[in-house]
Design an enzyme around this catalytic site. Structure first.
Site, PDB file in Angstrom:
ATOM      1  N   VAL A   1      44.667  35.786  49.005  1.00 16.95           N
ATOM      2  CA  VAL A   1      44.557  37.360  49.574  1.00 16.95           C
ATOM      3  C   VAL A   1      43.755  38.072  48.652  1.00 16.95           C
ATOM      4  O   VAL A   1      43.001  39.053  49.111  1.00 16.95           O
ATOM      5  CB  VAL A   1      45.706  37.614  49.944  1.00 16.95           C
ATOM      6  CG1 VAL A   1      45.814  39.105  50.453  1.00 16.95           C
ATOM      7  CG2 VAL A   1      46.401  36.855  51.057  1.00 16.95           C
ATOM      8  N   GLU A   2      43.999  38.118  47.411  1.00 16.37           N
ATOM      9  CA  GLU A   2      43.478  39.168  46.326  1.00 16.37           C
ATOM     10  C   GLU A   2      42.035  38.829  46.104  1.00 16.37           C
ATOM     11  O   GLU A   2      41.488  39.843  46.276  1.00 16.37           O
ATOM     12  CB  GLU A   2      44.392  38.940  45.117  1.00 16.37           C
ATOM     13  CG  GLU A   2      45.732  39.644  45.285  1.00 16.37           C
ATOM     14  CD  GLU A   2      45.719  41.334  45.381  1.00 16.37           C
ATOM     15  OE1 GLU A   2      44.682  41.848  45.105  1.00 16.37           O
ATOM     16  OE2 GLU A   2      46.946  41.763  45.626  1.00 16.37           O
TER      17      GLU A   2
END
Length: 216
Positions: free
Chosen positions: A98-99
């Protein structure tokens, strides 16, 4: 963060409501209903909307995480950090997806760097001065992020609150009563990480049953 591609790609197969919590030893507990006050909504109609998209896109993402060279390259460091800091390797794997989308050289407009998008403030708390100067290196980045996540989980006692604090800061979570604050970006971040984490747990559950608990 690389939220946009996950918003399009991460749509996992339908399943029942899911409730869960992470205990003081870092073990994830999941159940299809709220067994006691420690359980909070993780997935389903109990409080989190599903990510829009095609059903097979989530499977494609999981397949990519299984075979991508950039993911395989950091697996030893994920396992090392998980063992050293007491957090789940699959949770770290989901956070990185996600990051940064596993772009190890990623740098955000706010100065967050590397796989886990570590900010200078985070580095000042969780990395040695020598490591803080080398945050772009994957192993150092992962260990710093794992150390931070373990601390947040101890502070808040809940995986969703820890992820919210990761995204929005500890103050925002405390002002929200130690729950996920009503911030669109933060809610999306927590939801995406939990969706992907649950899918990874489903994949690896038979081999790792001793590290998580699923309740009927």
């Amino acid at each position: 963060m690389r939220l946009s591609w996950l918003l399009l790609a991460l749509a996992l197969p339908a399943h029942a409501d899911l409730w869960g919590y992470v205990d003081a030893t870092g073990v994830a507990h999941f159940a299809p209903r709220q067994l006691n006050a420690r359980y909070t909504p993780v997935l389903g109609s109990v409080g989190m909307q599903r990510v829009p998209g095609k059903t097979d896109a989530g499977l494609a993402l999981l397949n990519w995480l299984d075979i991508a060279p950039e993911v395989k390259a950091v697996q030893p460091w994920l396992r090392e950090a998980a063992a050293q800091h007491g957090v789940d390797a699959d949770l770290l794997k989901a956070i990185i997806a996600v990051e940064s989308g596993y772009q190890r050289s990623a740098v955000s407009p706010r100065g967050a760097v590397g796989l886990m998008q570590i900010t200078p403030e985070t580095a000042s708390r969780y990395a040695t001065p020598a490591d803080a100067a080398r945050l772009i290196e994957p192993r150092i980045n992962i260990h710093t992020g794992a150390r931070m996540l373990a601390d947040l989980m101890r502070r808040f006692g809940r995986i969703d609150a820890a992820l919210a604090a990761w995204n929005a800061g500890e103050g925002a979570v405390r002002r929200a009563g130690n729950r996920v604050p009503d911030i669109d970006e933060t809610q999306a971040h927590v939801h995406l990480v939990l969706e992907l984490y649950w899918a990874l747990l489903q994949q690896s559950q038979p081999a790792r049953a001793q590290r998580l608990t699923l309740h009927p």
